[in-house]
Design an enzyme around this catalytic site. Sequence first.
Site, PDB file in Angstrom:
ATOM      1  N   CYS A  76       0.940  -1.262  -0.273  1.00 51.83           N
ATOM      2  CA  CYS A  76      -0.200  -0.118   0.078  1.00 51.83           C
ATOM      3  C   CYS A  76       1.030   1.052   0.028  1.00 51.83           C
ATOM      4  O   CYS A  76       2.203   0.753   0.482  1.00 51.83           O
ATOM      5  CB  CYS A  76      -0.540  -0.484   0.493  1.00 51.83           C
ATOM      6  SG  CYS A  76      -1.704   2.053   1.744  1.00 51.83           S
ATOM      7  N   CYS A 122      -1.091   4.042  -6.179  1.00 48.91           N
ATOM      8  CA  CYS A 122      -1.834   3.396  -5.150  1.00 48.91           C
ATOM      9  C   CYS A 122      -2.182   1.620  -5.877  1.00 48.91           C
ATOM     10  O   CYS A 122      -1.819   2.181  -6.538  1.00 48.91           O
ATOM     11  CB  CYS A 122      -3.421   3.994  -5.379  1.00 48.91           C
ATOM     12  SG  CYS A 122      -4.566   2.919  -4.369  1.00 48.91           S
TER      13      CYS A 122
END
Length: 271
Positions: free
Chosen positions: A78, A190
């Site tokens: 992440c 992302c």
Amino acid sequence: MKPNHLSSKPIGIFDSGIGGLTVAHAIVKHLPNENLIYFGDTAHMPYGDKSTAAIQAYAIKIVHMLLQQECKLILIACNSASAAAYELVKEYIASKAIVMNVIDPIVRLLHENYSSKKIGLIGTRQTVNSHIYKKKLDNLNVGIHLSSHATNLLASAIEEFGNHRVIDTLLEVYLSQPDLQQVDALVLACTHYPIIKERIAQHYTRPVEVIDSSDIVAQAVKTQLEKNHLLNTEGKGTKHFYVSDYTESFANNAKLFFDEDITLEHYPLWD
């Protein structure tokens, strides 16, 4: 060379939701013998609008659990958590496991292939406001001009709708930024965004390289394991999935990614 006896230990991967599945899927493709433990912190999804302190607290809890599972390598899959918690996690884990993030492999790729180029970047508010990509690229001093924009609603929309055309409306707004038009490449900062990579590419009227971190990070994981003599070369890899809160979208997406029935184990971070 004879494999290290620790090589059969699992790789731990965590993200706030389904985004890290893009990386996990790439790791399965490149490293089919590896055993994976995936933690989706669905109770706190998305991380992009959380404070640095909150993300750090979640990350330490998850990493503690992954260490209990004897993971040999822990990947923060992440960008928001990589920006907010990587240094803290590395300090917490010390020498118990290798720690990796999803930012450094992309920075390395840009350094090697995009010197003196114009690069666009889209990511969560947490990632963009941390300026972590800009700081790392500026330190390399290779003339990369970076234009970063927060596209904060995208991760939640992808969790909700997957690769659905409803996402196009958001992309029209986000990608219309003037300094994202004349770029040589666009970094998807992302891990949710590779799910809609083709939709993003279609919003450009000229060829723009859309940089998806999944395969790049998977290759970096392989390199690290090889370097530390921890690569598992035997058997068929297993997959275990944990979530902090059961969500239908995570279960469905996990099944789609791996083309098999997935059993989710509920593991609340705080009882």
